[in-house]
Design an enzyme around this catalytic site. Structure first.
Site, mmCIF file in Angstrom:
data_model
loop_
_atom_site.group_PDB
_atom_site.id
_atom_site.type_symbol
_atom_site.label_atom_id
_atom_site.label_comp_id
_atom_site.label_asym_id
_atom_site.label_seq_id
_atom_site.Cartn_x
_atom_site.Cartn_y
_atom_site.Cartn_z
ATOM 1 N N ASN A 135 -0.070 4.382 -0.266
ATOM 2 C CA ASN A 135 -0.891 5.972 -0.085
ATOM 3 C C ASN A 135 -1.023 5.696 1.325
ATOM 4 O OD1 ASN A 135 -3.039 3.944 -0.403
ATOM 5 N ND2 ASN A 135 -3.632 5.814 -2.627
ATOM 6 N N ASP B 276 -9.212 -16.221 -16.766
ATOM 7 C CA ASP B 276 -10.671 -16.655 -15.543
ATOM 8 C C ASP B 276 -11.197 -17.127 -16.034
ATOM 9 O OD1 ASP B 276 -10.931 -16.629 -11.981
ATOM 10 O OD2 ASP B 276 -12.806 -15.540 -13.644
ATOM 11 N N ASP C 240 -5.357 -10.012 -14.943
ATOM 12 C CA ASP C 240 -6.225 -11.185 -15.463
ATOM 13 C C ASP C 240 -7.632 -10.655 -16.373
ATOM 14 O OD1 ASP C 240 -7.187 -13.702 -13.679
ATOM 15 O OD2 ASP C 240 -6.217 -12.844 -12.089
ATOM 16 N N ASP D 154 -1.741 -1.454 -3.809
ATOM 17 C CA ASP D 154 -2.328 -0.080 -4.910
ATOM 18 C C ASP D 154 -1.006 -0.765 -6.737
ATOM 19 O OD1 ASP D 154 -0.497 1.123 -4.378
ATOM 20 O OD2 ASP D 154 -1.793 2.479 -2.877
ATOM 21 N N ASP E 203 0.765 -1.142 0.352
ATOM 22 C CA ASP E 203 -0.184 -0.068 -0.096
ATOM 23 C C ASP E 203 0.495 1.315 0.038
ATOM 24 O OD1 ASP E 203 -2.072 1.678 0.630
ATOM 25 O OD2 ASP E 203 -2.451 1.556 2.361
ATOM 26 N N HIS F 4 -4.008 -17.331 -5.329
ATOM 27 C CA HIS F 4 -4.998 -16.493 -4.670
ATOM 28 C C HIS F 4 -6.927 -17.201 -4.118
ATOM 29 C CE1 HIS F 4 -6.360 -16.401 -8.810
ATOM 30 N NE2 HIS F 4 -7.503 -16.107 -8.664
ATOM 31 N N ASP F 5 -6.354 -18.146 -5.084
ATOM 32 C CA ASP F 5 -7.032 -19.718 -4.688
ATOM 33 C C ASP F 5 -7.339 -20.664 -3.978
ATOM 34 O OD1 ASP F 5 -9.481 -17.756 -5.572
ATOM 35 O OD2 ASP F 5 -9.294 -18.991 -7.624
ATOM 36 N N ASP G 277 -3.695 4.044 2.860
ATOM 37 C CA ASP G 277 -5.502 3.605 2.997
ATOM 38 C C ASP G 277 -5.567 1.890 3.605
ATOM 39 O OD1 ASP G 277 -5.010 2.050 0.522
ATOM 40 O OD2 ASP G 277 -6.596 3.095 -0.875
ATOM 41 N N GLU H 257 -7.318 -20.750 -16.527
ATOM 42 C CA GLU H 257 -7.318 -21.744 -15.283
ATOM 43 C C GLU H 257 -8.570 -22.290 -15.930
ATOM 44 O OE1 GLU H 257 -9.272 -20.766 -11.649
ATOM 45 O OE2 GLU H 257 -10.264 -19.133 -13.076
#
Length: 555
Positions: free
Chosen positions: A23, A199, A98, A29, A21, A329-330, A25, A256
């Site tokens: 910034n 995907d 993706d 990003d 990150d 990520h899965d 928040d 995928e």
């Protein structure tokens, strides 16, 4: 063999929300990715796969796209992405994005118009069906839980969503939909990206003959994949997609593609296949029962894992190229998935890394894998973000498991395990953000982080650098990149052994998946040591593999 440029890549997958990150928040990003390019270059990475950064309500963390041509503001701007592409080029790091084209968000202008205008030109962009007495057309369950059909307000009409209810499936039978998708794909390739990870692509063709069946006519809720995945006729769509987009560019495409049987691999990754390579999940999902029932665990063993992995390698080798991975990520973290908790250490973690890294195909590293990030241990379902995990939690209790058991299931297999913030250092929030992170960090970040391992001999991170350097720049690079693979028979069910061979070179790859010393007889002599996660090994007519030892020898 005809060599392709993308066969030599080492690809690093970034989940942008959790990488870095810039910034404060609490959300990672694009500028955060750019800030870490030197780290990635030093690791040896040549390509980044960035999970969705398009405009989205983020119901499924970006896999629900509301505008294909804009970026989600929390990630940054198009200029930020262009700067990342340019800075990547300076470091010989390419970028792939993706591509999510099975469905959109229900906030996409196409869908909004389709449900709000009786004569909408976008009505046929999606799949709508009449219900029967306020019941959906079928009783299919979506992959993320609940009915695969969502009722429209004040109408006995439903739209299909194979995934989340805010992810209506596109109707690929409509040529206008397809051409709009192709225009979007070419737009991004013209921006200078090097390709796509595609995907859920095997879901784009639906057998719509069965979408008017009375609910009582379907035996199991889980049958949704029987009529929406890898259907007859999907070849028309995939060939057209390739011809109108990918073939116009020398790009990489990674599909995928769950549900593809090995006898159809040639269509997907053969000489004239739809994609450069695909992910095969058959060995990655060995720890759960089929049919997306991932809270029901299986008691797998090393031999089963080894056999599934080799079956995959040999099937892919016959026709094309594979994409090799331990994590994404899965998936949960690999060392928490493949190793017993008491066995997790430097040797077992680096053994796992080496075992998959030198398989035939392009290796993928998921963010944090290179430092040995683990699963978390959450105590409340309120701490989870993942739609699928929340559904699994409540479904497991509906099926008779206790609340404690349900929590254990999602802790083990939740997709959130791989989505926690990256561990950069031991400061607050693991150095990921100066604000409050969107997802809680794992408690062990003070021990497991980049700063504590970088340039530290004997660290997991430095071993990953050696893995990459051995494949990319070593004496046997061509063999380890382009060579064929052959499983080696050994007298142990806890050793994984295979040989890579190319022209006059061969590399023997040996991995001890146990806590005991085991001997492997060598049928040839004059091997030289290439890589070892211990401090060297004696190579005679046999080698003794120490607990969780990874050993590469070549001649």
């Amino acid at each position: 063999m005809i060599k392709k440029w993308w066969q030599k890549e080492v690809i690093y997958q970034i989940y942008p929300k959790s990488f870095y990150d810039s910034n404060g928040d609490g959300v990672g990003d694009i500028k955060g990715i750019t800030a870490k390019l030197d780290y990635l270059k030093n690791l040896g990475i040549t390509m980044l796969w960035i999970c969705p950064i398009y405009k989205s309500p983020m119901d499924d963390n970006g896999y629900d796209i509301s505008d294909y041509f804009s970026l989600n503001p929390e990630f940054g701007t198009i200029k930020d992405l262009e700067a990342l592409i340019e800075e990547g080029k300076k470091r010989d790091i390419k970028i792939i994005l993706d591509l999510v084209i099975n469905h959109t968000s229900d906030e996409h202008p196409w869908f909004v118009d389709a449900i709000n205008s009786e004569d909408s030109q976008y009505k046929d962009y999606y799949i709508f069906k009449e219900g029967k007495e306020n019941q959906p057309p079928t009783n299919w369950r979506s992959i993320f839980g609940g009915s695969a059909w969502e009722k429209l307000e004040n109408k006995d009409e439903y739209y299909l969503h194979v995934f989340g209810k805010k992810q209506p499936d596109l109707n690929w039978e409509n040529e206008k939909v397809r051409n709009d998708i192709y225009d979007m794909v070419n737009y991004w390739l013209d921006k200078g990206i090097s390709g796509f990870r595609v995907d859920a692509i095997t879901f784009i063709k639906k057998d719509q003959r069965y979408q008017s069946i009375d609910p009582d006519g379907v035996d199991e809720l889980a049958k949704v994949t029987k009529t929406t995945r890898n259907q007859d006729g999907i070849d028309k769509f995939l060939l057209e997609l390739k011809e109108k987009t990918f073939d116009k560019y020398d790009c990489i495409t990674v599909g995928e593609a769950p549900g593809v049987p090995y006898d159809q691999l040639e269509d997907f990754i053969g000489k004239n296949g739809y994609f450069s390579m695909i992910f095969d999940f058959k060995y990655a999902d060995l720890d759960v029962e089929s049919g997306n029932e991932w809270f029901k665990r299986t008691n797998w063993d090393v031999k089963e894992f080894r056999d599934l992995m080799f079956n995959s390698q040999l099937a892919i080798q016959k026709v094309g190229w594979g994409a090799n991975f331990l994590e994404n990520h899965d998936q949960p973290r690999s060392i928490s998935k493949y190793l017993k908790e008491e066995d997790v250490n430097y040797y077992s973690t680096t053994m796992l890394g080496g075992l998959y890294f030198f398989l035939r195909g392009t290796p993928f590293i998921y963010q944090g894998q290179e430092i040995g990030m683990t699963n978390f241990k959450r105590s409340s379902i309120e701490e989870f973000n993942d739609l699928s995990s929340i559904d699994q939690y409540y479904r497991s209790m509906e099926e008779g498991f206790t609340e404690k058991e349900a929590m254990e299931f999602v802790n083990l297999r939740s997709r959130d395990n791989g989505r926690t913030p990256m561990h950069w250092d031991e400061s607050d929030n693991a150095g990921f953000t100066t604000g409050k992170p969107w997802l809680k960090t794992i408690e062990n970040y003070k021990e497991i982080n980049v700063k504590s391992q970088e340039n530290k001999e004997g660290s997991i991170l430095e071993f990953y650098k050696k893995l990459i350097d051995t494949r990319q720049n070593g004496k046997y690079s061509d063999c380890l990149i382009y060579g064929d693979i052959k499983p080696i028979e050994v007298n142990s069910d806890t050793i994984v052994a295979y040989e890579r061979f190319y022209e006059k070179q061969k590399v023997l790859c040996l991995f001890n998946f146990s806590t005991k010393v085991q001997s492997v007889e060598l049928k040839e002599e004059n091997y030289e040591l290439l890589l070892n996660n211990y401090d060297g090994n004696t190579i005679n007519d046999f080698v003794n593999l120490r607990p969780f030892e990874a050993l590469l020898i070549g001649k």
